[in-house]
Scaffold this motif. Structure first.
Motif, short mmCIF file in Angstrom:
data_model
loop_
_atom_site.label_atom_id
_atom_site.label_comp_id
_atom_site.label_asym_id
_atom_site.label_seq_id
_atom_site.Cartn_x
_atom_site.Cartn_y
_atom_site.Cartn_z
N ASN A 63 -10.00 0.34 0.31
CA ASN A 63 -10.23 0.60 1.73
C ASN A 63 -10.81 2.00 1.96
O ASN A 63 -10.80 2.83 1.07
CB ASN A 63 -8.89 0.45 2.47
N LYS A 64 -11.28 2.21 3.14
CA LYS A 64 -11.86 3.49 3.58
C LYS A 64 -13.14 3.81 2.81
O LYS A 64 -13.42 4.98 2.52
CB LYS A 64 -10.86 4.64 3.44
N VAL A 65 -13.93 2.78 2.47
CA VAL A 65 -15.17 3.05 1.74
C VAL A 65 -16.20 3.75 2.62
O VAL A 65 -17.20 4.24 2.13
CB VAL A 65 -15.80 1.76 1.13
N ALA A 78 0.84 -1.19 0.00
CA ALA A 78 0.00 0.00 0.00
C ALA A 78 0.87 1.24 0.00
O ALA A 78 2.04 1.18 0.34
CB ALA A 78 -0.89 0.02 1.23
N HIS A 79 0.29 2.34 -0.37
CA HIS A 79 0.93 3.63 -0.20
C HIS A 79 0.78 4.02 1.27
O HIS A 79 -0.14 3.54 1.94
CB HIS A 79 0.24 4.66 -1.11
N ILE A 80 1.67 4.87 1.75
CA ILE A 80 1.61 5.32 3.15
C ILE A 80 0.23 5.90 3.48
O ILE A 80 -0.33 6.64 2.66
CB ILE A 80 2.70 6.38 3.39
N ASP A 81 -0.29 5.52 4.64
CA ASP A 81 -1.57 6.05 5.15
C ASP A 81 -2.82 5.50 4.49
O ASP A 81 -3.91 5.99 4.77
CB ASP A 81 -1.62 7.59 5.04
N HIS A 82 -2.69 4.52 3.62
CA HIS A 82 -3.90 3.96 3.02
C HIS A 82 -4.59 2.95 3.94
O HIS A 82 -5.66 2.47 3.61
CB HIS A 82 -3.59 3.37 1.65
N GLY A 83 -3.95 2.64 5.08
CA GLY A 83 -4.64 1.84 6.09
C GLY A 83 -4.07 0.46 6.34
O GLY A 83 -4.75 -0.40 6.91
N LYS A 84 -2.82 0.28 5.98
CA LYS A 84 -2.20 -1.04 6.13
C LYS A 84 -2.19 -1.52 7.58
O LYS A 84 -2.62 -2.64 7.86
CB LYS A 84 -0.76 -0.98 5.59
N SER A 85 -1.71 -0.67 8.48
CA SER A 85 -1.64 -1.09 9.90
C SER A 85 -3.03 -1.35 10.45
O SER A 85 -3.23 -2.28 11.22
CB SER A 85 -0.97 -0.02 10.76
P1 GTP Z 1 1.87 3.71 7.42
O1 GTP Z 1 2.07 2.80 8.60
O2 GTP Z 1 2.30 5.12 7.69
O3 GTP Z 1 2.35 3.16 6.12
O4 GTP Z 1 0.31 3.88 7.25
P2 GTP Z 1 -0.70 2.71 7.06
O5 GTP Z 1 -0.89 2.44 5.61
O6 GTP Z 1 -0.39 1.61 7.96
O7 GTP Z 1 -2.02 3.43 7.51
P3 GTP Z 1 -2.75 3.34 8.90
O8 GTP Z 1 -3.34 2.01 9.11
O9 GTP Z 1 -1.88 3.90 9.95
O10 GTP Z 1 -3.97 4.32 8.60
C1 GTP Z 1 -3.76 5.68 8.26
C2 GTP Z 1 -4.96 6.49 8.75
O11 GTP Z 1 -6.14 6.10 8.04
C3 GTP Z 1 -5.24 6.29 10.20
O12 GTP Z 1 -5.63 7.53 10.75
C4 GTP Z 1 -6.42 5.31 10.21
O13 GTP Z 1 -7.25 5.46 11.34
C5 GTP Z 1 -7.15 5.70 8.96
N1 GTP Z 1 -7.91 4.58 8.37
C6 GTP Z 1 -7.45 3.34 8.10
N2 GTP Z 1 -8.42 2.59 7.56
C7 GTP Z 1 -9.52 3.38 7.48
C8 GTP Z 1 -10.86 3.18 7.01
O14 GTP Z 1 -11.25 2.12 6.52
N3 GTP Z 1 -11.69 4.25 7.08
C9 GTP Z 1 -11.31 5.45 7.59
N4 GTP Z 1 -12.20 6.42 7.61
N5 GTP Z 1 -10.08 5.66 8.04
C10 GTP Z 1 -9.18 4.65 7.99
#
Ligand code: GTP
Length: 598
Positions: free
Chosen positions: A133-135, A13-20
């Motif tokens: 994700n994030k639908v 995934a790209h950073i912040d797309h919700g991987k964690s």
């Molecule tokens: P890195 O660890 O930085 O690569 O980011 P990541 O891709 O792991 O993303 P992470 O899971 O930290 O999510 C990034 C942000 O998006 C956080 O603030 C989450 O709460 C939010 N987020 C993740 N999944 C969803 C979703 O399905 N819906 C919404 N509204 N927010 C989401």
């Protein structure tokens, strides 16, 4: 039988797309979190040291999932970083997988690192499961994102899973699709052991902990293993899996992803990408190693306190253990003394290493401004490669200098194409092409000198696009450029650690800017300090740091000695991260002033 129930996968995934967040949901749905709580109680009975040793961080977790078909599957979720600097880490993690979940933000769409990472997965022939994700977001546009995935990646996205990792929507389907779409590991239990080292950490209690993927055979406690690259042998003391804490096992077999410890004390012996086999029944040849990764950015690292040179060496050796991209060799600077020339993948990698050295190893460091490597044809017919501007020969001996160029792909919403092009032009960029990703976004491609990218290109890009731009780049080769060495003189003496290589057209501006910046950052001294920028013998900019008006100790004359000592100590503490260069005290910031230009 067990092998058929194993699924090894990563999330790209790209950073912040919700991987964690998605990984957390998966851990919850498979009760892995609850299991960990149970583990924690078991661990309470163990000696403290042992317990401490258990908290190692390896980026692979084992999960157990009871599928709708009634069978229980073993999942190994292998973590990958998302940043451009770390694509080699992504590829080493992917090498341990059969499949990847491709996670794309429904509001942001496909971004630069989505593409970069999914291409790595496709290179490895992994089965890809697209997830949008994030639908739950009001701005989600899953249909547009599906189109992007099909257009830009060429994957069928008609059956992409729509999820909200936040609410848990769609995550059960993700688990089922891992079972149905991702193949079980191939490999043969009856063949000699072949295990791929894809990560490792050093633990003071257990020695080196190897994260491995077993490709063939089986390994158990008591076996004598051999590392195929250097033939070193060790007796296995423990094998296990992370779930997410370490859980000991009797053996690891074909398809498994887990860890091995073998009282390995020499950290240089274990290299990520190496193959582990058994000493008495060795595999005939090792697994394909990883692509050799080469650093792109070099910087000098010097301990503020010269006596810490060996500590710095040890710390770098420890970091190198699970960071195959980190390279270093001793370097001597007239200005800064003994230190190391360190090679990094990029600026983020450099920051991470610097932070770990200072925080985890408690070292005070001076770091010189990063530089790329240059190929220099000399007039005597020889060609040298330099990664330290101070080493550039006198211009009379130089016929041609070539610098690394990258092909940069910058994805932005339409509205920001103007500012992006402006920055790229200013950075000596050469426009290649521009593709429309969809109605709203474009991919702008430029050829750019790598050295200009490391001079805060990304920061400028982000700030002029309200954070919307995403950047990916790959080095395409070297090109001749009109480059010169700019020296900085403090108090009339050139300071090797402040030299830089600049394009001729920018030399005057950069020279003036650096001198102005140094004037701001170098504190007043007992005497006046002239600062000059020079190309060869020609001074192109100058300024002066004025002397103190009074000696700090002046007010103590005749006073009592303790007060005087206290004052001196206070002064000394304030000098942390300052280095005496000749007779001038220079703070760390000054060495980075070359970076903050424009
Ligand atoms: P890195 O660890 O930085 O690569 O980011 P990541 O891709 O792991 O993303 P992470 O899971 O930290 O999510 C990034 C942000 O998006 C956080 O603030 C989450 O709460 C939010 N987020 C993740 N999944 C969803 C979703 O399905 N819906 C919404 N509204 N927010 C989401």
């Amino acid at each position: 039988e067990r092998q058929k129930h194993i699924r090894n996968f990563s999330i790209v995934a790209h950073i912040d797309h919700g991987k964690s967040t998605l990984a957390d949901r998966i851990l919850e749905l498979t009760d892995t979190i609850a299991k960990r709580d149970m583990q924690a109680q078991v661990l309470d009975d163990m000696p403290l040291e042992r317990e401490r040793g258990i908290t190692i961080k390896l980026n692979a977790v084992e999960l157990h999932y009871k599928a709708k078909d009634g069978e229980t599957y073993i999942f190994h979720l292998i973590d990958t970083p998302g940043h451009v600097d770390f694509s080699y880490e992504v590829s080493r993690s992917l090498a341990a997988c059969e499949g990847a979940l491709l996670l794309v933000d429904a509001a942001q769409g496909v971004e630069a690192q989505t593409l970069a990472n999914v291409y790595l997965a496709l290179d490895d022939d992994l089965e890809i499961v697209p997830i949008i994700n994030k639908v739950d977001l009001p701005s989600a546009q899953p249909e547009v994102v599906k189109e992007e995935i099909e257009e830009m990646i060429g994957l069928d996205a008609s059956d992409a899973i729509l999820t909200s990792a936040k609410t848990g929507l769609g995550v059960p389907e993700v688990l089922e699709r891992i079972v149905s779409d991702i193949p079980a590991p191939s490999g043969d239990l009856d063949k000699p052991l072949k295990a791929l080292i894809f990560d490792s950490v050093y633990d003071s209690y257990r020695g080196v902990v190897l994260a491995v993927r077993i490709e063939d055979g089986i390994v158990q406690v008591g076996d004598t293993i051999e590392l195929m690259s250097n033939k070193k042998r060790y007796e296995v003391t423990e094998v296990g899996v992370m779930s997410p804490k370490a859980v000991q096992k009797d053996y690891l077999m074909v398809g498994d992803v887990g860890y091995i410890t073998a009282a390995i004390k020499t950290i240089q012996d274990t290299r990520v990408g190496d193959t582990v086999t058994l000493a008495d029944n060795p595999a005939d040849k090792p697994l394909d190693g990883f692509r050799q990764i080469t650093p792109m950015v070099y910087s000098g690292l010097f301990p503020v306190d010269n006596a810490k040179f060996n500590d710095l060496r040890e710390a770098l050796e420890k970091l190198q253990l699970n960071d195959a991209a980190l390279e270093f060799e001793p370097e001597t600077s007239q200005a800064l003394g003994f230190g190391f020339r360190v090679g990094f993948l990029g600026l983020l990698h450099m920051d991470v290493v610097q932070e770990r050295l200072e925080r985890d190893f408690d070292l005070d460091l001076i770091m010189t401004a990063p530089s790329v490597d240059y190929q220099v044809d000399k007039t005597d017919g020889t060609t040298i490669t330099i990664d330290n501007p101070a080493e550039l020969p006198d211009s009379s001996e130089v016929k041609e200098i070539r610098e690394p160029y990258v092909k940069a792909s910058i994805m932005v919403p339409n509205d920001y194409v103007g500012p992006v092009m402006e920055i790229a032009q200013r950075k000596r960029g050469e426009f290649v092409t521009m593709d429309y990703l969809d109605k709203y976004r474009v991919n702008v491609i430029y050829n750019l000198p790598l050295s200009e990218i490391i001079y805060d290109f990304f920061d400028q890009l982000k700030s002029s696009t309200k954070g919307y731009a995403s950047l990916d780049y790959e080095v395409t080769g070297y090109r001749a450029s009109d480059l010169v060495k700019m020296d900085i003189l403090l108090n009339g003496d050139p300071v090797d650690a402040l030299s830089s290589i600049v394009h001729k057209d920018f030399a005057y501006d950069r020279g003036r800017a650096i001198v102005a910046k140094l004037k701001e950052t170098i504190p007043r001294q007992q005497f006046e300090v002239p600062i000059q920028a020079a190309i060869g013998t020609k001074i192109i900019a100058r300024s002066t740091v004025k002397a103190y008006r009074k000696n700090v100790l002046a007010k103590c004359y005749g006073g009592d000695i303790t007060r005087k000592r206290k004052l001196l100590e206070k002064q000394k503490a304030g000098k942390k991260r300052m280095k005496a260069v000749g007779s001038v005290e220079v703070p760390q910031k000054a060495f980075m002033s070359i970076l903050k230009m424009n």
